[in-house]
Scaffold this motif. Structure first.
Motif, PDB file in Angstrom:
ATOM      1  N   PHE A   1       0.873  -1.165   0.000  1.00  0.00           N
ATOM      2  CA  PHE A   1       0.000   0.000   0.000  1.00  0.00           C
ATOM      3  C   PHE A   1       0.917   1.225   0.000  1.00  0.00           C
ATOM      4  CE2 PHE A   1      -2.736  -3.270   1.788  1.00  0.00           C
ATOM      5  CZ  PHE A   1      -3.931  -3.041   1.117  1.00  0.00           C
ATOM      6  N   ASP A   2       1.100   1.803  -1.172  1.00  0.00           N
ATOM      7  CA  ASP A   2       2.060   2.891  -1.311  1.00  0.00           C
ATOM      8  C   ASP A   2       1.478   4.199  -0.799  1.00  0.00           C
ATOM      9  OD1 ASP A   2       4.476   4.016  -1.857  1.00  0.00           O
ATOM     10  OD2 ASP A   2       4.303   3.913  -4.035  1.00  0.00           O
ATOM     11  N   HIS A   3       2.372   5.133  -0.518  1.00  0.00           N
ATOM     12  CA  HIS A   3       1.988   6.458  -0.064  1.00  0.00           C
ATOM     13  C   HIS A   3       3.127   7.397  -0.398  1.00  0.00           C
ATOM     14  CE1 HIS A   3       0.883   9.789   2.595  1.00  0.00           C
ATOM     15  NE2 HIS A   3      -0.324   9.248   2.678  1.00  0.00           N
ATOM     16  N   ASP A   4       2.784   8.608  -0.836  1.00  0.00           N
ATOM     17  CA  ASP A   4       3.829   9.590  -1.105  1.00  0.00           C
ATOM     18  C   ASP A   4       4.583   9.895   0.187  1.00  0.00           C
ATOM     19  OD1 ASP A   4       3.021   9.725  -3.721  1.00  0.00           O
ATOM     20  OD2 ASP A   4       1.735  11.484  -3.415  1.00  0.00           O
ATOM     21  N   GLY A   5       5.820  10.227   0.046  1.00  0.00           N
ATOM     22  CA  GLY A   5       6.615  10.548   1.218  1.00  0.00           C
ATOM     23  C   GLY A   5       7.783   9.603   1.379  1.00  0.00           C
ATOM     24  N   ALA A   6       8.591   9.880   2.379  1.00  0.00           N
ATOM     25  CA  ALA A   6       9.851   9.160   2.533  1.00  0.00           C
ATOM     26  C   ALA A   6       9.809   8.080   3.599  1.00  0.00           C
ATOM     27  CB  ALA A   6      10.963  10.152   2.869  1.00  0.00           C
ATOM     28  N   GLY A   7       8.607   7.734   4.083  1.00  0.00           N
ATOM     29  CA  GLY A   7       8.531   6.742   5.148  1.00  0.00           C
ATOM     30  C   GLY A   7       7.703   5.531   4.781  1.00  0.00           C
ATOM     31  N   ALA A   8       7.989   4.409   5.426  1.00  0.00           N
ATOM     32  CA  ALA A   8       7.248   3.174   5.166  1.00  0.00           C
ATOM     33  C   ALA A   8       7.353   2.250   6.379  1.00  0.00           C
ATOM     34  CB  ALA A   8       7.794   2.460   3.929  1.00  0.00           C
ATOM     35  N   VAL A   9       6.399   1.327   6.445  1.00  0.00           N
ATOM     36  CA  VAL A   9       6.390   0.291   7.477  1.00  0.00           C
ATOM     37  C   VAL A   9       6.457  -1.070   6.803  1.00  0.00           C
ATOM     38  CG1 VAL A   9       5.192  -0.699   9.453  1.00  0.00           C
ATOM     39  CG2 VAL A   9       4.911   1.734   8.935  1.00  0.00           C
ATOM     40  N   VAL A  10       7.349  -1.920   7.265  1.00  0.00           N
ATOM     41  CA  VAL A  10       7.361  -3.330   6.859  1.00  0.00           C
ATOM     42  C   VAL A  10       6.563  -4.089   7.911  1.00  0.00           C
ATOM     43  CG1 VAL A  10       8.781  -5.367   6.421  1.00  0.00           C
ATOM     44  CG2 VAL A  10       9.600  -3.108   5.716  1.00  0.00           C
TER      45      VAL A  10
ATOM     46  N   ALA B   1      15.574  -3.082   1.797  1.00  0.00           N
ATOM     47  CA  ALA B   1      16.420  -2.604   0.696  1.00  0.00           C
ATOM     48  C   ALA B   1      15.563  -2.124  -0.484  1.00  0.00           C
ATOM     49  CB  ALA B   1      17.367  -3.713   0.247  1.00  0.00           C
ATOM     50  N   ALA B   2      14.482  -2.852  -0.781  1.00  0.00           N
ATOM     51  CA  ALA B   2      13.607  -2.460  -1.892  1.00  0.00           C
ATOM     52  C   ALA B   2      12.925  -1.132  -1.602  1.00  0.00           C
ATOM     53  CB  ALA B   2      12.567  -3.553  -2.132  1.00  0.00           C
ATOM     54  N   LEU B   3      12.514  -0.924  -0.359  1.00  0.00           N
ATOM     55  CA  LEU B   3      11.886   0.346   0.007  1.00  0.00           C
ATOM     56  C   LEU B   3      12.882   1.496  -0.085  1.00  0.00           C
ATOM     57  CD1 LEU B   3       9.726  -0.896   2.997  1.00  0.00           C
ATOM     58  CD2 LEU B   3       8.841   0.064   0.870  1.00  0.00           C
ATOM     59  N   ARG B   4      14.092   1.254   0.350  1.00  0.00           N
ATOM     60  CA  ARG B   4      15.112   2.306   0.248  1.00  0.00           C
ATOM     61  C   ARG B   4      15.384   2.649  -1.216  1.00  0.00           C
ATOM     62  NH1 ARG B   4      16.591   3.641   5.073  1.00  0.00           N
ATOM     63  NH2 ARG B   4      16.871   2.120   6.744  1.00  0.00           N
ATOM     64  N   ALA B   5      15.358   1.657  -2.081  1.00  0.00           N
ATOM     65  CA  ALA B   5      15.566   1.901  -3.512  1.00  0.00           C
ATOM     66  C   ALA B   5      14.444   2.746  -4.098  1.00  0.00           C
ATOM     67  CB  ALA B   5      15.669   0.574  -4.257  1.00  0.00           C
ATOM     68  N   ARG B   6      13.270   2.731  -3.445  1.00  0.00           N
ATOM     69  CA  ARG B   6      12.135   3.542  -3.879  1.00  0.00           C
ATOM     70  C   ARG B   6      12.123   4.920  -3.215  1.00  0.00           C
ATOM     71  NH1 ARG B   6       7.406  -0.430  -2.438  1.00  0.00           N
ATOM     72  NH2 ARG B   6       6.327   1.579  -2.223  1.00  0.00           N
TER      73      ARG B   6
ATOM     74  N   SER C   1       9.910  -8.509  17.176  1.00  0.00           N
ATOM     75  CA  SER C   1      10.587  -8.216  18.441  1.00  0.00           C
ATOM     76  C   SER C   1      11.964  -8.883  18.506  1.00  0.00           C
ATOM     77  CB  SER C   1       9.723  -8.641  19.633  1.00  0.00           C
ATOM     78  OG  SER C   1       9.586 -10.056  19.715  1.00  0.00           O
ATOM     79  N   ARG C   2      12.090 -10.052  17.874  1.00  0.00           N
ATOM     80  CA  ARG C   2      13.390 -10.731  17.853  1.00  0.00           C
ATOM     81  C   ARG C   2      14.329 -10.143  16.807  1.00  0.00           C
ATOM     82  NH1 ARG C   2      11.009 -16.915  18.397  1.00  0.00           N
ATOM     83  NH2 ARG C   2      10.994 -16.995  20.690  1.00  0.00           N
ATOM     84  N   LEU C   3      13.772  -9.647  15.696  1.00  0.00           N
ATOM     85  CA  LEU C   3      14.604  -9.101  14.631  1.00  0.00           C
ATOM     86  C   LEU C   3      15.087  -7.688  14.921  1.00  0.00           C
ATOM     87  CD1 LEU C   3      12.731 -10.267  11.398  1.00  0.00           C
ATOM     88  CD2 LEU C   3      14.916 -11.128  12.275  1.00  0.00           C
ATOM     89  N   ALA C   4      14.325  -6.921  15.656  1.00  0.00           N
ATOM     90  CA  ALA C   4      14.664  -5.509  15.866  1.00  0.00           C
ATOM     91  C   ALA C   4      16.096  -5.298  16.365  1.00  0.00           C
ATOM     92  CB  ALA C   4      13.659  -4.867  16.825  1.00  0.00           C
ATOM     93  N   PRO C   5      16.578  -6.070  17.354  1.00  0.00           N
ATOM     94  CA  PRO C   5      17.967  -5.853  17.789  1.00  0.00           C
ATOM     95  C   PRO C   5      18.987  -6.130  16.688  1.00  0.00           C
ATOM     96  CG  PRO C   5      16.746  -7.095  19.454  1.00  0.00           C
ATOM     97  CD  PRO C   5      15.890  -7.051  18.221  1.00  0.00           C
ATOM     98  N   ARG C   6      18.640  -7.001  15.738  1.00  0.00           N
ATOM     99  CA  ARG C   6      19.549  -7.311  14.631  1.00  0.00           C
ATOM    100  C   ARG C   6      19.497  -6.251  13.535  1.00  0.00           C
ATOM    101  NH1 ARG C   6      17.466 -13.441  13.300  1.00  0.00           N
ATOM    102  NH2 ARG C   6      16.858 -14.027  15.432  1.00  0.00           N
ATOM    103  N   LEU C   7      18.479  -5.398  13.584  1.00  0.00           N
ATOM    104  CA  LEU C   7      18.276  -4.415  12.519  1.00  0.00           C
ATOM    105  C   LEU C   7      18.550  -2.989  12.980  1.00  0.00           C
ATOM    106  CD1 LEU C   7      14.982  -5.890  11.009  1.00  0.00           C
ATOM    107  CD2 LEU C   7      17.264  -5.945   9.965  1.00  0.00           C
ATOM    108  N   ARG C   8      19.313  -2.845  14.040  1.00  0.00           N
ATOM    109  CA  ARG C   8      19.647  -1.498  14.512  1.00  0.00           C
ATOM    110  C   ARG C   8      20.393  -0.747  13.417  1.00  0.00           C
ATOM    111  NH1 ARG C   8      21.386  -2.240  20.893  1.00  0.00           N
ATOM    112  NH2 ARG C   8      19.474  -3.321  21.532  1.00  0.00           N
ATOM    113  N   GLY C   9      19.990   0.482  13.216  1.00  0.00           N
ATOM    114  CA  GLY C   9      20.556   1.270  12.146  1.00  0.00           C
ATOM    115  C   GLY C   9      19.771   1.153  10.852  1.00  0.00           C
ATOM    116  N   GLU C  10      18.901   0.141  10.768  1.00  0.00           N
ATOM    117  CA  GLU C  10      18.081  -0.071   9.582  1.00  0.00           C
ATOM    118  C   GLU C  10      16.643   0.406   9.772  1.00  0.00           C
ATOM    119  OE1 GLU C  10      19.082  -1.290   6.591  1.00  0.00           O
ATOM    120  OE2 GLU C  10      21.115  -1.254   7.395  1.00  0.00           O
TER     121      GLU C  10
END
Length: 211
Positions: free
Chosen positions: A31-40, A92-97, A115-124
């Motif tokens: 579900f796209d939306h104009d702007g620079a933010g997104a939720v996975v 990565a695909a969202l950043r490319a967009r 909740s388990r992935l968040a600590p592995r994705l710091r900075g992302e």
């Protein structure tokens, strides 16, 4: 209501049951939306249903964010190497967009995985939203976090969600519902998610981000 707003949008559930979802070849509802933010937004056990993705996207849209709902196996085991690889691909695909501010969210088993992935994705990722699902063994997320939980949830205990929120300084919203609060109490759930996301979706160099 979903059919009126977005038309016929099939769910990629069959592919999850056939074991077709894998890194490099994973279905996603977008579900796209104009702007620079997104939720996975990560689906739970039983597969990726358009209804759940749409319900979350309605809230994210209010905050000016796109929503991307990837698919993994029907188990919703996002914490596995396969699940993590798919999440990283979607980021990565969202950043490319052009999406530079990305949040991670999950429902039920998707919340446990997020909740388990968040600590592995710091900075992302810029933030974390957990709906009706938190892993009791999850580490500190390292980003602002919202926990949305049904008080009468018999599948994912509210006590575990409360403890996680208290331990990590997360925002905690508890609804008088069971496991399917996002669906049953959709307006109140959407409002809580949108109200939390909105100030964090636009914060950055000029606006201070809060927890």
């Amino acid at each position: 209501q979903m059919a009126r707003e977005v038309g016929a949008l099939p769910s990629p559930v069959l592919a999850t049951y056939l074991g077709l979802e894998r890194p490099g070849a994973s279905d996603a509802i977008d579900f796209d939306h104009d702007g620079a933010g997104a939720v996975v937004f990560l689906h739970g056990y039983a597969g990726n249903f358009t209804m759940s993705c749409w319900l979350f996207a309605r809230a994210a849209t209010r905050a000016g964010l796109a929503t991307d709902c990837p698919s993994t196996s029907w188990r919703g085991d996002w914490w596995t190497p396969t699940g993590e690889a798919i999440v990283r691909e979607r980021i990565a695909a969202l950043r490319a967009r052009g999406k530079t501010r990305i949040f991670l969210a999950g429902l039920s088993n998707g919340g446990i995985g997020a909740s388990r992935l968040a600590p592995r994705l710091r900075g992302e990722i810029a933030g974390l939203v957990l709906v009706s699902g938190v892993a009791p063994d999850a580490g500190a997320p390292g980003v602002p976090t919202l926990v949305l939980q049904g008080r009468r949830d018999a599948m994912c205990s509210a006590s575990v969600a409360r403890a996680y929120a208290a331990r990590n300084g997360a925002s905690y919203v508890e609804l008088d519902d069971g496991h399917f609060a996002l669906l049953v109490d959709r307006e109140r759930a959407a409002r809580a998610i949108a109200d939390w996301l909105a100030p964090r979706a636009s914060c950055g160099a000029r606006v201070r981000c809060t927890t």
